[in-house]
Motif scaffolding. Structure first.
Motif, mmCIF file in Angstrom:
data_model
loop_
_atom_site.group_PDB
_atom_site.id
_atom_site.type_symbol
_atom_site.label_atom_id
_atom_site.label_comp_id
_atom_site.label_asym_id
_atom_site.label_seq_id
_atom_site.Cartn_x
_atom_site.Cartn_y
_atom_site.Cartn_z
ATOM 1 N N ASP A 73 0.840 -1.196 0.000
ATOM 2 C CA ASP A 73 0.000 0.000 0.000
ATOM 3 C C ASP A 73 0.879 1.252 0.000
ATOM 4 O OD1 ASP A 73 -2.306 1.521 0.039
ATOM 5 O OD2 ASP A 73 -3.157 0.505 1.779
ATOM 6 N N ALA A 74 0.270 2.375 -0.368
ATOM 7 C CA ALA A 74 0.946 3.669 -0.343
ATOM 8 C C ALA A 74 -0.080 4.735 -0.006
ATOM 9 C CB ALA A 74 1.611 3.967 -1.681
ATOM 10 N N PHE A 75 0.392 5.801 0.644
ATOM 11 C CA PHE A 75 -0.489 6.900 1.051
ATOM 12 C C PHE A 75 0.294 8.207 0.963
ATOM 13 C CE2 PHE A 75 -1.960 9.897 4.264
ATOM 14 C CZ PHE A 75 -3.324 9.912 4.051
ATOM 15 N N GLU A 76 -0.408 9.274 0.547
ATOM 16 C CA GLU A 76 0.244 10.581 0.510
ATOM 17 C C GLU A 76 -0.802 11.670 0.680
ATOM 18 O OE1 GLU A 76 3.535 13.147 -2.066
ATOM 19 O OE2 GLU A 76 2.716 11.255 -2.865
ATOM 20 N N ASP A 77 -0.490 12.658 1.498
ATOM 21 C CA ASP A 77 -1.304 13.860 1.599
ATOM 22 C C ASP A 77 -0.365 15.053 1.744
ATOM 23 O OD1 ASP A 77 -0.427 13.848 4.228
ATOM 24 O OD2 ASP A 77 -2.382 13.407 5.100
ATOM 25 N N ALA A 78 -0.890 16.190 2.155
ATOM 26 C CA ALA A 78 -0.066 17.397 2.233
ATOM 27 C C ALA A 78 0.994 17.304 3.326
ATOM 28 C CB ALA A 78 -0.958 18.610 2.470
ATOM 29 N N ASP A 79 0.806 16.399 4.277
ATOM 30 C CA ASP A 79 1.705 16.331 5.425
ATOM 31 C C ASP A 79 2.699 15.186 5.398
ATOM 32 O OD1 ASP A 79 0.449 18.562 6.751
ATOM 33 O OD2 ASP A 79 -1.225 17.204 7.216
ATOM 34 N N CYS A 80 2.356 14.087 4.741
ATOM 35 C CA CYS A 80 3.228 12.915 4.830
ATOM 36 C C CYS A 80 3.092 12.026 3.609
ATOM 37 C CB CYS A 80 2.909 12.121 6.094
ATOM 38 S SG CYS A 80 1.254 11.355 6.057
ATOM 39 N N THR A 81 4.036 11.121 3.494
ATOM 40 C CA THR A 81 3.969 10.043 2.511
ATOM 41 C C THR A 81 4.352 8.751 3.220
ATOM 42 O OG1 THR A 81 4.802 9.232 0.375
ATOM 43 C CG2 THR A 81 6.353 10.431 1.764
ATOM 44 N N ALA A 82 3.673 7.667 2.877
ATOM 45 C CA ALA A 82 3.903 6.397 3.574
ATOM 46 C C ALA A 82 3.808 5.237 2.595
ATOM 47 C CB ALA A 82 2.881 6.218 4.694
ATOM 48 N N LYS A 83 4.543 4.174 2.903
ATOM 49 C CA LYS A 83 4.497 2.966 2.089
ATOM 50 C C LYS A 83 4.561 1.739 2.990
ATOM 51 C CE LYS A 83 6.357 4.745 -2.273
ATOM 52 N NZ LYS A 83 7.394 4.572 -3.322
ATOM 53 N N LEU A 84 3.957 0.657 2.505
ATOM 54 C CA LEU A 84 3.936 -0.617 3.224
ATOM 55 C C LEU A 84 4.073 -1.759 2.229
ATOM 56 C CD1 LEU A 84 3.241 -2.545 5.668
ATOM 57 C CD2 LEU A 84 0.837 -2.251 5.012
ATOM 58 N N ASP A 85 4.928 -2.694 2.562
ATOM 59 C CA ASP A 85 5.057 -3.934 1.789
ATOM 60 C C ASP A 85 5.353 -5.044 2.796
ATOM 61 O OD1 ASP A 85 5.409 -5.947 -0.024
ATOM 62 O OD2 ASP A 85 6.868 -4.885 -1.259
ATOM 63 N N MET A 86 4.403 -5.961 2.968
ATOM 64 C CA MET A 86 4.534 -6.992 3.999
ATOM 65 C C MET A 86 4.084 -8.350 3.481
ATOM 66 S SD MET A 86 2.250 -7.802 7.317
ATOM 67 C CE MET A 86 1.103 -8.475 6.118
ATOM 68 N N THR A 87 4.837 -9.365 3.821
ATOM 69 C CA THR A 87 4.435 -10.756 3.596
ATOM 70 C C THR A 87 4.756 -11.551 4.856
ATOM 71 O OG1 THR A 87 4.859 -10.629 1.210
ATOM 72 C CG2 THR A 87 4.746 -12.822 2.193
ATOM 73 N N ALA A 88 3.763 -12.255 5.358
ATOM 74 C CA ALA A 88 3.948 -13.063 6.569
ATOM 75 C C ALA A 88 3.324 -14.428 6.350
ATOM 76 C CB ALA A 88 3.320 -12.383 7.782
ATOM 77 N N THR A 89 3.894 -15.436 6.985
ATOM 78 C CA THR A 89 3.373 -16.798 6.886
ATOM 79 C C THR A 89 3.314 -17.421 8.269
ATOM 80 O OG1 THR A 89 5.526 -17.887 6.624
ATOM 81 C CG2 THR A 89 4.484 -17.039 4.628
ATOM 82 N N ALA A 90 2.452 -18.403 8.421
ATOM 83 C CA ALA A 90 2.397 -19.161 9.668
ATOM 84 C C ALA A 90 1.887 -20.564 9.367
ATOM 85 C CB ALA A 90 1.494 -18.480 10.694
ATOM 86 N N ARG A 91 2.349 -21.504 10.166
ATOM 87 C CA ARG A 91 1.862 -22.889 10.092
ATOM 88 C C ARG A 91 1.319 -23.287 11.455
ATOM 89 N NH1 ARG A 91 5.029 -27.876 7.380
ATOM 90 N NH2 ARG A 91 3.956 -26.939 5.592
ATOM 91 N N PHE A 92 0.119 -23.871 11.429
ATOM 92 C CA PHE A 92 -0.529 -24.345 12.646
ATOM 93 C C PHE A 92 -0.831 -25.841 12.507
ATOM 94 C CE2 PHE A 92 -1.631 -19.878 12.301
ATOM 95 C CZ PHE A 92 -1.550 -19.393 13.601
ATOM 96 N N ILE A 93 -0.700 -26.573 13.598
ATOM 97 C CA ILE A 93 -1.133 -27.968 13.664
ATOM 98 C C ILE A 93 -2.299 -28.010 14.645
ATOM 99 C CG2 ILE A 93 -0.494 -30.343 14.122
ATOM 100 C CD1 ILE A 93 0.999 -29.081 11.763
ATOM 101 N N LEU A 94 -3.504 -28.242 14.138
ATOM 102 C CA LEU A 94 -4.712 -28.178 14.959
ATOM 103 C C LEU A 94 -5.162 -29.579 15.360
ATOM 104 C CD1 LEU A 94 -4.896 -25.749 12.632
ATOM 105 C CD2 LEU A 94 -7.026 -25.300 13.821
ATOM 106 N N GLU A 95 -5.360 -29.773 16.650
ATOM 107 C CA GLU A 95 -5.794 -31.059 17.193
ATOM 108 C C GLU A 95 -7.302 -31.023 17.453
ATOM 109 O OE1 GLU A 95 -3.856 -33.614 17.523
ATOM 110 O OE2 GLU A 95 -1.885 -32.680 17.239
ATOM 111 N N GLN A 96 -7.961 -32.146 17.205
ATOM 112 C CA GLN A 96 -9.405 -32.206 17.442
ATOM 113 C C GLN A 96 -9.696 -32.184 18.940
ATOM 114 O OE1 GLN A 96 -11.735 -35.721 16.057
ATOM 115 N NE2 GLN A 96 -12.877 -34.162 14.946
ATOM 116 N N SER A 97 -10.645 -31.322 19.328
ATOM 117 C CA SER A 97 -11.004 -31.219 20.739
ATOM 118 C C SER A 97 -12.454 -31.594 21.004
ATOM 119 C CB SER A 97 -10.757 -29.791 21.247
ATOM 120 O OG SER A 97 -11.439 -28.847 20.444
ATOM 121 N N ASP A 98 -13.274 -31.706 19.951
ATOM 122 C CA ASP A 98 -14.674 -32.084 20.149
ATOM 123 C C ASP A 98 -15.245 -32.508 18.803
ATOM 124 O OD1 ASP A 98 -17.028 -32.581 21.401
ATOM 125 O OD2 ASP A 98 -17.510 -30.508 21.880
#
Length: 233
Positions: A59-84
């Motif tokens: 993403d990117a943003f700009e107005d009269a006061d500031c400019t901003a940028k974002l570039d993010m990639t995240a990953t996660a692995r979960f092992i889910l156990e049956q509880s019911d």
């Protein structure tokens, strides 16, 4: 000075379902389309699921006061156990992630004094959890997960520790919108994707709006073999 950003939702609720049934026009005799029947037993009988999920925002943003940028990639692995489980409902959960990664460039430049504010991830998962339901009140399945990564907040005046909280539930409105969908007609691997608004630093803190985060996930039965134990003599 410590600076915290982001929030983690509480326990996730069930989704109420409703359907509208429209009768066919009078005088017609066309048969109703066949709806594939998916056996819940196949999914409910799975003892352990492996969830691999990816979040991406640019993403990117700009107005009269500031400019901003974002570039993010995240990953996660979960092992889910049956509880019911019941004949037509199954529930799995886990309260930590097996593994995770995050790469992020996030900054804001003040146009008046040219100072730069940055968020830098530390890479550490500070908190995580996931729940998965099949059947019941879902349209097939419902998946909820949250992963909290550590980060550093840096600018010329202050710096400190912060959080990058990544969800797959849209909590931007009055009511949360959960990740749900139909079960696959064949096999037991569930693929899904969605795009939801989310606060990912620096986006989500005034004057920057929330950013849109693309999410992709794969759920499949976990068939990882347990470590072999030598036979006792």
């Amino acid at each position: 000075m410590s600076h915290r950003h982001g929030k983690t939702p509480g326990v996730l609720g069930a989704v109420a379902m409703c359907a509208l049934v429209f009768p066919p026009p009078s005088g017609t005799s066309a048969p109703a389309p066949k709806v594939p029947v998916v056996s819940l037993k196949t999914f409910v009988s799975v003892p352990t699921w492996r969830l691999d999920i990816t979040w991406h925002a640019k993403d990117a943003f700009e107005d009269a006061d500031c400019t901003a940028k974002l570039d993010m990639t995240a990953t996660a692995r979960f092992i889910l156990e049956q509880s019911d489980k019941e004949d037509a409902w199954g529930h799995w959960h886990v309260e930590k992630a097996r593994s995770g990664t995050i790469a992020m460039t996030s900054f804001l430049v003040n146009k008046h004094d040219h100072s730069r504010t940055e968020w830098r991830p530390t890479g550490a998962i500070l908190d995580a959890g996931a729940t998965f339901d099949v059947g019941g009140l879902t349209p097939g399945y419902q998946l909820v997960c949250a992963t909290v990564f550590g980060a550093k907040f840096i600018n010329p005046l202050i710096s400190g520790d912060g959080l990058v909280t990544l969800l797959n539930t849209d909590i931007s409105g009055d009511q949360p919108v959960f990740c749900t969908g139909p079960l696959p007609a064949s096999g037991t691997t569930i693929h899904g994707s969605l795009v939801i608004p989310m606060a990912v630093p620096l986006f989500g803190a005034a004057p920057l709006p929330n950013t849109r985060v693309g999410i992709e996930f794969v759920l499949q039965p976990d068939d990882t073999l347990a470590p072999l134990v030598p036979t006792k003599k």
